[in-house]
Write a protein that holds these residues in place. Structure first.
Motif, PDB file in Angstrom:
ATOM      1  N   ASP A 100      -6.864  -2.707  -4.475  1.00 45.16           N
ATOM      2  CA  ASP A 100      -8.126  -2.345  -4.182  1.00 45.16           C
ATOM      3  C   ASP A 100      -8.501  -3.037  -4.938  1.00 45.16           C
ATOM      4  O   ASP A 100      -9.580  -2.769  -5.995  1.00 45.16           O
ATOM      5  N   THR A 114     -11.021  -3.985   0.591  1.00 50.46           N
ATOM      6  CA  THR A 114     -10.005  -4.655   0.672  1.00 50.46           C
ATOM      7  C   THR A 114     -10.007  -5.462   1.606  1.00 50.46           C
ATOM      8  O   THR A 114      -9.864  -7.178   1.278  1.00 50.46           O
ATOM      9  N   ARG A 152     -10.997  -6.856  -4.832  1.00 49.30           N
ATOM     10  CA  ARG A 152     -11.673  -7.393  -4.132  1.00 49.30           C
ATOM     11  C   ARG A 152     -12.568  -8.821  -4.338  1.00 49.30           C
ATOM     12  O   ARG A 152     -12.571  -9.244  -5.100  1.00 49.30           O
ATOM     13  N   THR A 185       0.849  -1.028  -0.176  1.00 48.91           N
ATOM     14  CA  THR A 185       0.107   0.424  -0.092  1.00 48.91           C
ATOM     15  C   THR A 185       1.337   1.792   0.281  1.00 48.91           C
ATOM     16  O   THR A 185       1.937   0.896   0.672  1.00 48.91           O
ATOM     17  N   GLU A 197      -3.508   4.089   0.116  1.00 50.52           N
ATOM     18  CA  GLU A 197      -4.869   3.583  -0.454  1.00 50.52           C
ATOM     19  C   GLU A 197      -5.513   4.107   0.375  1.00 50.52           C
ATOM     20  O   GLU A 197      -6.593   2.706   0.231  1.00 50.52           O
ATOM     21  N   ASP A 246      -9.016   2.567  -0.617  1.00 50.44           N
ATOM     22  CA  ASP A 246      -9.632   1.526  -1.543  1.00 50.44           C
ATOM     23  C   ASP A 246      -9.593   0.205  -0.136  1.00 50.44           C
ATOM     24  O   ASP A 246     -10.008  -0.590  -0.517  1.00 50.44           O
ATOM     25  N   ASN A 291     -15.094  -0.244 -10.895  1.00 47.89           N
ATOM     26  CA  ASN A 291     -15.843   0.923 -10.724  1.00 47.89           C
ATOM     27  C   ASN A 291     -16.054   1.409 -12.677  1.00 47.89           C
ATOM     28  O   ASN A 291     -15.514   2.405 -12.760  1.00 47.89           O
TER      29      ASN A 291
END
Length: 182
Positions: free
Chosen positions: A100, A29, A102, A19, A22, A25, A130
């Motif tokens: 970011d 996560t 998932r 990271t 971040e 996001d 997104n």
């Protein structure tokens, strides 16, 4: 490997997340990592001197007792953060994720079967979520154009490999600029 009830071995997994700034996001996560079943054996977040509150989000949003936050004193890049995580990991399999990403809840279950059948590495294609924003639609279109099914080179947001092989290969080249080529 850990022993399963039927006597077969299940590989152990460490998820490594680099990271740097971040905060927007990393909470989502962490939610996705918490929902994994089975749970990963270890989660290592390596933060490269974030200035936007990323570390605070991680501390307030623990994923579990096996989660470690390694705070670097400077931003050395994605490859260096991944390497740091790989060096301290203890599991059989390393999974390298961006902050970011998932993962679906059954990700480790599906991934495990590949390693149980002898895979040395697995790269997972990704979908950009997104796409309601123009930039997200552009990235997904670019992804499909550059790395679609008919291309010999792939793009992955969920690369994994056996820890011993990663260490033997010398890990990621830290001299490459930015993310995306390591």
């Amino acid at each position: 490997m850990t022993e399963t009830p039927d006597g077969a071995g299940r590989p152990t997994f460490t998820i490594i997340v680099p990271t740097h700034n971040e905060a927007a996001d990393i909470g989502a996560t962490c939610d996705a990592l918490l929902a994994l079943a089975p749970a990963p054996d270890e989660i290592i977040v390596v933060d490269g001197a974030s200035t936007d509150g990323t570390r605070d989000v991680i501390r307030r949003h623990p994923v579990g007792p096996s989660t470690r936050l390694i705070e670097e004193g400077s931003q050395r890049g994605v490859a260096a953060a991944r390497n740091r995580g790989a060096r301290v990991a203890t599991s059989d399999i390393l999974i390298f994720l961006n902050a970011d990403v998932r993962l679906p809840p059954d990700f480790l279950l599906r991934l495990s079967s590949h390693y149980e059948h002898g895979a040395d590495y697995v790269a997972v294609d990704s979908v950009i979520l997104n796409t309601e924003a123009a930039y997200g639609r552009f990235l997904e279109a670019q992804h499909q154009h550059l790395y679609g099914a008919d291309r010999p080179v792939g793009w992955t947001e969920g690369f994994s490999c056996r820890r011993t092989l990663a260490l033997d290969a010398g890990l990621f080249a830290e001299t490459l600029p930015g993310a995306g080529g390591e």
